[in-house]
Design a protein around this motif. Structure first.
Motif, PDB file in Angstrom:
ATOM      1  N   ASP A  43       0.826  -1.214   0.000  1.00  0.00           N
ATOM      2  CA  ASP A  43       0.000   0.000   0.000  1.00  0.00           C
ATOM      3  C   ASP A  43       0.860   1.264   0.000  1.00  0.00           C
ATOM      4  OD1 ASP A  43      -2.204  -1.630   0.031  1.00  0.00           O
ATOM      5  OD2 ASP A  43      -2.649  -1.355   2.174  1.00  0.00           O
ATOM      6  N   GLU A  44       1.980   1.216   0.708  1.00  0.00           N
ATOM      7  CA  GLU A  44       2.887   2.369   0.727  1.00  0.00           C
ATOM      8  C   GLU A  44       3.490   2.607  -0.648  1.00  0.00           C
ATOM      9  OE1 GLU A  44       4.654   2.253   5.268  1.00  0.00           O
ATOM     10  OE2 GLU A  44       5.500   0.900   3.772  1.00  0.00           O
ATOM     11  N   LEU A  45       3.833   1.521  -1.329  1.00  0.00           N
ATOM     12  CA  LEU A  45       4.410   1.655  -2.666  1.00  0.00           C
ATOM     13  C   LEU A  45       3.392   2.213  -3.651  1.00  0.00           C
ATOM     14  CD1 LEU A  45       6.820   1.204  -4.551  1.00  0.00           C
ATOM     15  CD2 LEU A  45       5.932  -1.088  -4.997  1.00  0.00           C
ATOM     16  N   VAL A  46       2.149   1.780  -3.541  1.00  0.00           N
ATOM     17  CA  VAL A  46       1.100   2.284  -4.425  1.00  0.00           C
ATOM     18  C   VAL A  46       0.971   3.794  -4.276  1.00  0.00           C
ATOM     19  CG1 VAL A  46      -1.390   2.277  -4.853  1.00  0.00           C
ATOM     20  CG2 VAL A  46      -0.176   0.107  -4.538  1.00  0.00           C
ATOM     21  N   GLU A  47       0.978   4.264  -3.033  1.00  0.00           N
ATOM     22  CA  GLU A  47       0.901   5.711  -2.813  1.00  0.00           C
ATOM     23  C   GLU A  47       2.126   6.417  -3.368  1.00  0.00           C
ATOM     24  OE1 GLU A  47      -1.000   8.007   0.236  1.00  0.00           O
ATOM     25  OE2 GLU A  47      -0.937   6.250   1.549  1.00  0.00           O
ATOM     26  N   LEU A  48       3.288   5.827  -3.134  1.00  0.00           N
ATOM     27  CA  LEU A  48       4.530   6.453  -3.583  1.00  0.00           C
ATOM     28  C   LEU A  48       4.583   6.557  -5.098  1.00  0.00           C
ATOM     29  CD1 LEU A  48       7.353   7.537  -2.806  1.00  0.00           C
ATOM     30  CD2 LEU A  48       8.188   5.195  -2.971  1.00  0.00           C
ATOM     31  N   LEU A  49       4.087   5.528  -5.808  1.00  0.00           N
ATOM     32  CA  LEU A  49       4.155   5.509  -7.266  1.00  0.00           C
ATOM     33  C   LEU A  49       3.044   6.319  -7.937  1.00  0.00           C
ATOM     34  CD1 LEU A  49       5.168   1.797  -7.951  1.00  0.00           C
ATOM     35  CD2 LEU A  49       6.586   3.832  -8.139  1.00  0.00           C
ATOM     36  N   SER A  50       2.177   6.920  -7.151  1.00  0.00           N
ATOM     37  CA  SER A  50       1.145   7.780  -7.736  1.00  0.00           C
ATOM     38  C   SER A  50       1.791   9.070  -8.228  1.00  0.00           C
ATOM     39  CB  SER A  50       0.078   8.109  -6.686  1.00  0.00           C
ATOM     40  OG  SER A  50       0.634   8.929  -5.661  1.00  0.00           O
ATOM     41  N   PRO A  51       1.180   9.749  -9.191  1.00  0.00           N
ATOM     42  CA  PRO A  51       1.734  11.034  -9.653  1.00  0.00           C
ATOM     43  C   PRO A  51       1.970  12.003  -8.505  1.00  0.00           C
ATOM     44  CG  PRO A  51      -0.004  10.301 -11.132  1.00  0.00           C
ATOM     45  CD  PRO A  51      -0.017   9.359  -9.971  1.00  0.00           C
ATOM     46  N   GLN A  52       1.045  12.019  -7.546  1.00  0.00           N
ATOM     47  CA  GLN A  52       1.207  12.909  -6.389  1.00  0.00           C
ATOM     48  C   GLN A  52       2.434  12.516  -5.568  1.00  0.00           C
ATOM     49  OE1 GLN A  52      -1.700  12.403  -3.311  1.00  0.00           O
ATOM     50  NE2 GLN A  52      -1.297  14.387  -2.352  1.00  0.00           N
ATOM     51  N   SER A 104      -1.108  12.633   3.219  1.00  0.00           N
ATOM     52  CA  SER A 104      -1.431  11.619   4.216  1.00  0.00           C
ATOM     53  C   SER A 104      -0.187  11.208   5.002  1.00  0.00           C
ATOM     54  CB  SER A 104      -2.035  10.384   3.547  1.00  0.00           C
ATOM     55  OG  SER A 104      -1.036   9.694   2.801  1.00  0.00           O
ATOM     56  N   PRO A 105      -0.362  10.730   6.238  1.00  0.00           N
ATOM     57  CA  PRO A 105       0.792  10.274   7.029  1.00  0.00           C
ATOM     58  C   PRO A 105       1.593   9.178   6.315  1.00  0.00           C
ATOM     59  CG  PRO A 105      -1.137  10.484   8.426  1.00  0.00           C
ATOM     60  CD  PRO A 105      -1.610  10.667   7.015  1.00  0.00           C
ATOM     61  N   ALA A 106       0.880   8.260   5.651  1.00  0.00           N
ATOM     62  CA  ALA A 106       1.567   7.160   4.963  1.00  0.00           C
ATOM     63  C   ALA A 106       2.426   7.676   3.821  1.00  0.00           C
ATOM     64  CB  ALA A 106       0.550   6.150   4.448  1.00  0.00           C
ATOM     65  N   LEU A 107       1.916   8.628   3.051  1.00  0.00           N
ATOM     66  CA  LEU A 107       2.667   9.174   1.928  1.00  0.00           C
ATOM     67  C   LEU A 107       3.866   9.968   2.428  1.00  0.00           C
ATOM     68  CD1 LEU A 107       3.077   9.625  -1.053  1.00  0.00           C
ATOM     69  CD2 LEU A 107       1.504  11.575  -0.937  1.00  0.00           C
ATOM     70  N   VAL A 108       3.673  10.757   3.475  1.00  0.00           N
ATOM     71  CA  VAL A 108       4.778  11.545   4.028  1.00  0.00           C
ATOM     72  C   VAL A 108       5.894  10.625   4.503  1.00  0.00           C
ATOM     73  CG1 VAL A 108       5.472  13.070   5.913  1.00  0.00           C
ATOM     74  CG2 VAL A 108       3.354  13.522   4.650  1.00  0.00           C
ATOM     75  N   ALA A 109       5.523   9.554   5.204  1.00  0.00           N
ATOM     76  CA  ALA A 109       6.527   8.599   5.681  1.00  0.00           C
ATOM     77  C   ALA A 109       7.251   7.942   4.516  1.00  0.00           C
ATOM     78  CB  ALA A 109       5.866   7.544   6.558  1.00  0.00           C
ATOM     79  N   ALA A 110       6.511   7.593   3.468  1.00  0.00           N
ATOM     80  CA  ALA A 110       7.111   6.904   2.320  1.00  0.00           C
ATOM     81  C   ALA A 110       8.091   7.804   1.581  1.00  0.00           C
ATOM     82  CB  ALA A 110       6.019   6.424   1.373  1.00  0.00           C
ATOM     83  N   VAL A 111       7.733   9.056   1.337  1.00  0.00           N
ATOM     84  CA  VAL A 111       8.619   9.934   0.569  1.00  0.00           C
ATOM     85  C   VAL A 111       9.856  10.323   1.387  1.00  0.00           C
ATOM     86  CG1 VAL A 111       6.776  10.809  -0.915  1.00  0.00           C
ATOM     87  CG2 VAL A 111       7.352  12.040   1.189  1.00  0.00           C
ATOM     88  N   LEU A 112       9.692  10.486   2.696  1.00  0.00           N
ATOM     89  CA  LEU A 112      10.854  10.818   3.516  1.00  0.00           C
ATOM     90  C   LEU A 112      11.817   9.640   3.603  1.00  0.00           C
ATOM     91  CD1 LEU A 112       9.320  12.932   6.429  1.00  0.00           C
ATOM     92  CD2 LEU A 112      10.616  13.724   4.445  1.00  0.00           C
ATOM     93  N   THR A 113      11.281   8.432   3.656  1.00  0.00           N
ATOM     94  CA  THR A 113      12.144   7.250   3.640  1.00  0.00           C
ATOM     95  C   THR A 113      12.917   7.173   2.337  1.00  0.00           C
ATOM     96  OG1 THR A 113      10.710   5.984   5.130  1.00  0.00           O
ATOM     97  CG2 THR A 113      12.176   4.722   3.698  1.00  0.00           C
TER      98      THR A 113
END
Length: 399
Positions: free
Chosen positions: A4-13, A43-52
């Motif tokens: 789910d984190e990867l799906v958010e990360l790979l979105s255009p946003q 979202s918290p999940a997206l913020v965590a994913a991009v910072l990682t």
């Protein structure tokens, strides 16, 4: 990383946000940055994913990083980056396939795709395969700029290798996951297993990446075994089979450093030189030379001899430069008694001391504390055996 984190990360946003972040700095106020991104509605999940990802990109591309400037357009997992082949090393592997006339390579156990990138960059067609869904997706992203590279999610042993001209294999030697994995001791548990690898190697050109401490007794006689050192650290052992193995070579030590690439090769383990008297100079072979058991060839190139039976130090009477060894000039030979050492170092005003050891049981960090160093001078202390006796050698590095 979860799916789910990867799906958010790979979105255009997600990708736009990742590319908009300032360069990662460990000292940056992360709490403030998180609050700012959350305040923008992410979202918290997206913020965590991009910072990682920003942190991993910085690690992969920073000083000593594995991917340099290419890391700015790549995605990673913690385990994937840790296990990936350094790009400069992967490029040399890829050149073997090109020079052997291989045009289609199956990279089985591709991880985040570092080796496949190097192969594709040389114009080779690559099919990269990984059993983990998230890892395969990240490899797809990293290989997207290469039109002749494709990625499949699947098991290495189930892949149809009949369509490939050659294989590159990096068996999964750790438990599944993207972080906090553990090493698998039994090669039957690897993916693919060692038996499967060697069976494939009997039928087609194969290169297989293994840990540098791999049991030498398991190396087939038909393989060229090449230990690779980067920046003074042995990073891998590669076994080459078929057209990828060089005729007459079964042992090789490849040393990559700031001055370039250097290699010692031999048809077999080299015989050590006889043990001789301590000379004015001492040489510590690179770890790749030691692993390849080519210390004897190195000693002969230095016009040297073994310092002691079973100890990987070479001594010589003349100073010679070699990319395969670090040289030291012996300043003084001392008896190995801590009280006397402490007094001698204090007399010389040595406050910075590099401690090296072979053939003696001592913890350098604890010894350094007990020596209570004081002064502005620096030196190297080599603790070893000479003529069977524990000896302390005060030395200085050769430039």
């Amino acid at each position: 990383m979860l799916r789910d984190e990867l799906v958010e990360l790979l979105s255009p946003q997600g990708l736009t946000l990742l590319d908009s972040l300032p360069p990662y700095e460990s000292q940056r106020d992360v709490v403030k940055l998180v609050a700012s991104l959350r305040g923008d509605g992410h979202s918290p999940a997206l913020v965590a994913a991009v910072l990682t990802q920003a942190r991993l990109r910085a690690k992969a591309g920073g000083a000593g990083g594995k991917f340099g400037e290419f890391s700015d357009r790549m995605l990673f997992t913690e385990a994937g980056l840790e296990q990936a082949t350094r790009l400069s090393v992967a490029a040399r592997h890829a050149a073997r396939y090109r020079d052997a006339g291989i045009r289609l390579v199956a990279d089985l156990g591709c991880g985040i795709g570092g080796d496949a990138m190097a192969l594709a960059a040389l114009g080779l067609a690559v099919t990269a395969v990984d059993r983990d869904e998230v890892t395969a997706a990240i490899a797809s992203y990293n290989l997207a700029p290469f039109p002749d590279a494709t990625v499949e999610q699947g098991d290495a042993e189930s892949f149809d290798i009949s369509h490939a001209d050659g294989l590159w294999l990096d068996p999964a030697r750790r438990t599944a996951g993207h972080s906090d994995t553990r090493r698998l001791a039994d090669s039957d548990d690897w993916s693919p297993s060692l038996d499967w690898v060697f069976n494939a190697a009997s039928r087609m050109p194969v290169g297989v990446k293994l840990g540098p401490g791999f049991d030498r007794d398991l190396i087939p006689g038909s393989a060229e075994a090449q230990w690779v050192s980067y920046g003074g650290q042995v990073v891998e052992l590669v076994l080459w089979f078929g057209a990828l193995a060089r005729p007459g070579v079964t042992r090789a030590a490849l040393v990559l450093d700031a001055s370039g690439a250097h290699e010692l090769t031999a048809p077999e383990d080299s015989a050590d030189e006889p043990v001789g008297e301590l000379g004015e100079f001492l040489y510590e072979p690179d770890g790749a030379v030691i692993r390849a058991r080519l210390i004897g060839d190195l000693a002969r190139s230095l016009d040297g001899r073994m310092l002691s039976e079973g100890i990987a130090y070479v001594t010589a009477d003349e100073s010679r430069r070699s990319p395969f060894a670090q040289g030291f000039r012996i300043v003084e030979r001392l008896a190995y008694h801590e009280k006397d050492l402490k007094a001698e170092l204090r007399r010389r005003g040595i406050g910075t001391l590099e401690i090296k050891k072979r053939g003696v049981d001592v913890d350098p960090a604890k010894l350094r504390t007990r020596l209570a160093l004081k002064g502005k001078a620096a030196a190297t202390l080599i603790l070893t055996r000479v003529a069977g006796r524990h000896t302390a050698l005060l030395a200085e590095r050769l430039s």
